[in-house]
Design an enzyme around this catalytic site. Sequence first.
Site, PDB file in Angstrom:
ATOM      1  N   THR A   1     -11.266  19.058  38.607  1.00 20.39           N
ATOM      2  CA  THR A   1     -12.635  18.705  38.991  1.00 20.39           C
ATOM      3  C   THR A   1     -12.712  18.122  40.395  1.00 20.39           C
ATOM      4  O   THR A   1     -13.815  17.864  40.889  1.00 20.39           O
ATOM      5  CB  THR A   1     -13.268  17.726  37.982  1.00 20.39           C
ATOM      6  OG1 THR A   1     -12.387  16.617  37.793  1.00 20.39           O
ATOM      7  CG2 THR A   1     -13.527  18.406  36.653  1.00 20.39           C
TER       8      THR A   1
ATOM      9  N   LEU B   1      -5.887  27.097  35.554  1.00 22.47           N
ATOM     10  CA  LEU B   1      -6.300  25.695  35.442  1.00 22.47           C
ATOM     11  C   LEU B   1      -6.445  25.074  36.814  1.00 22.47           C
ATOM     12  O   LEU B   1      -5.492  25.040  37.586  1.00 22.47           O
ATOM     13  CB  LEU B   1      -5.290  24.907  34.620  1.00 22.47           C
ATOM     14  CG  LEU B   1      -5.360  25.207  33.129  1.00 22.47           C
ATOM     15  CD1 LEU B   1      -4.250  26.153  32.719  1.00 22.47           C
ATOM     16  CD2 LEU B   1      -5.281  23.931  32.312  1.00 22.47           C
TER      17      LEU B   1
ATOM     18  N   TYR C   1      -5.529  20.045  48.357  1.00 19.92           N
ATOM     19  CA  TYR C   1      -5.319  20.443  46.959  1.00 19.92           C
ATOM     20  C   TYR C   1      -6.578  21.096  46.398  1.00 19.92           C
ATOM     21  O   TYR C   1      -6.518  22.143  45.729  1.00 19.92           O
ATOM     22  CB  TYR C   1      -4.938  19.213  46.132  1.00 19.92           C
ATOM     23  CG  TYR C   1      -4.757  19.473  44.658  1.00 19.92           C
ATOM     24  CD1 TYR C   1      -3.620  20.137  44.182  1.00 19.92           C
ATOM     25  CD2 TYR C   1      -5.702  19.039  43.733  1.00 19.92           C
ATOM     26  CE1 TYR C   1      -3.440  20.365  42.825  1.00 19.92           C
ATOM     27  CE2 TYR C   1      -5.531  19.260  42.375  1.00 19.92           C
ATOM     28  CZ  TYR C   1      -4.406  19.927  41.930  1.00 19.92           C
ATOM     29  OH  TYR C   1      -4.233  20.154  40.575  1.00 19.92           O
TER      30      TYR C   1
ATOM     31  N   VAL D   1       0.073  19.550  30.970  1.00 23.35           N
ATOM     32  CA  VAL D   1      -0.849  20.509  30.363  1.00 23.35           C
ATOM     33  C   VAL D   1      -0.094  21.647  29.686  1.00 23.35           C
ATOM     34  O   VAL D   1      -0.394  22.022  28.545  1.00 23.35           O
ATOM     35  CB  VAL D   1      -1.825  21.075  31.418  1.00 23.35           C
ATOM     36  CG1 VAL D   1      -2.759  22.098  30.793  1.00 23.35           C
ATOM     37  CG2 VAL D   1      -2.632  19.953  32.047  1.00 23.35           C
ATOM     38  N   GLY D   2       0.889  22.210  30.396  1.00 28.16           N
ATOM     39  CA  GLY D   2       1.618  23.355  29.860  1.00 28.16           C
ATOM     40  C   GLY D   2       2.304  23.056  28.537  1.00 28.16           C
ATOM     41  O   GLY D   2       2.256  23.863  27.598  1.00 28.16           O
TER      42      GLY D   2
ATOM     43  N   TRP E   1      -4.910  -1.102  42.953  1.00 31.71           N
ATOM     44  CA  TRP E   1      -5.596  -0.738  44.195  1.00 31.71           C
ATOM     45  C   TRP E   1      -7.109  -0.698  44.006  1.00 31.71           C
ATOM     46  O   TRP E   1      -7.619  -0.206  43.003  1.00 31.71           O
ATOM     47  CB  TRP E   1      -5.131   0.646  44.649  1.00 31.71           C
ATOM     48  CG  TRP E   1      -3.852   0.620  45.424  1.00 31.71           C
ATOM     49  CD1 TRP E   1      -2.840  -0.296  45.323  1.00 31.71           C
ATOM     50  CD2 TRP E   1      -3.447   1.556  46.428  1.00 31.71           C
ATOM     51  NE1 TRP E   1      -1.823   0.021  46.194  1.00 31.71           N
ATOM     52  CE2 TRP E   1      -2.171   1.154  46.888  1.00 31.71           C
ATOM     53  CE3 TRP E   1      -4.032   2.692  46.978  1.00 31.71           C
ATOM     54  CZ2 TRP E   1      -1.473   1.839  47.874  1.00 31.71           C
ATOM     55  CZ3 TRP E   1      -3.340   3.393  47.963  1.00 31.71           C
ATOM     56  CH2 TRP E   1      -2.068   2.969  48.411  1.00 31.71           C
TER      57      TRP E   1
END
Length: 360
Positions: A109, A106, A137, A16-17, A241
């Site tokens: 969701t 940031l 998290y 993102v950065g 998976w």
Amino acid sequence: MNKEAKIYVAGHRGLVGSAIVQSLQQQGYANLVGKTRAELDLKDATAVNDFFSSEKPDYVFLAAAHVGGIVANNTYRADFIFDNLQIQNHVIGSSFRHGVKKLLFLGSTCIYPKDAPQPMAEDSLLTGPLEYTNEPYAIAKIAGLKMCESFNLQYGTNFMAVMPTNLYGPNDNFDLEKSHVLPALIRKFLLADSLQKNDWQSIRNDLDKRPVENVGGNASEDAIQKVLKKYGITGQSVEIWGSGRPMREFLWSEDMADACVYIMQNVNFSDLAGSKQETRNCHINIGSGKEISIAGLAQLIKEAINFTGDIVFNTEKPDGTMRKLTDVSKLHALGWYHTVEIKEGIEKLINWYKNDSGHG
């Protein structure tokens, strides 16, 4: 943000950065500050405070975080909550103490309840239990957005919080042990395709760049095949998976970066808080508002790479949340829409990865 303002992008080398830096540069912002982890440890409160004291940034994008996929989140639970809380506390706290005009935090969701109504609106925050595998998290990210909200309410700061959906793009994490599903699948299918074609040079180039469990490009063919098979990669098939049925939303990272810059330029906390008696859920979801199944995603990647082997679903492994679609109506109302659709984004990322890792 005027073009001369000093802007600090925390995590400027990450997915993102790096995209935010590129977006800012394309729009004419030249006074950008970025520090690598070696140059500035964001978990060190004194170092962060000293940095803000000397650099005095006007604007801050907080894109630095300890991130990973479902396995990493569930395995390194203490690291994910402890590291992220430290990073957030230090950067947001120093931004307040040193008079930063505006900050963008940031999140993710995954902050929403496991059984949140779909699509997930901002108001569903804290209405139910979180998905267990990434709870530490998610709690750290919830704390970050609440910290921004609380500083705004108590001190009149302008600290914004955005919650991006699953992101993918240049500089993504392709570590087979710790990466998210989309970059992991791209790498798996490219390696499987190279095995199928007996293209050992591409395989060795790939492992030189990103060793798997310390197996690099200089290892024997047997050692390489053994470690790749452990991750479900052979010349005949790619194992995935779960059942392939979970639905996921993805957003191209450069779209996400453009949304972040747009919000910093055009949206303030006062626009979101309103005049309600209780101010909460002022964060903004950022996503495409579109979803695809994991099976559908794998098929798109397989076709883009032209791999002719099979896709095998290991139903003994967990699926995770079955559906995670963001409600982006608030974002759309603010005037921003995504531009890169999933098929185009996959092709772009495959090309980027091939150039970065030396795949044929």
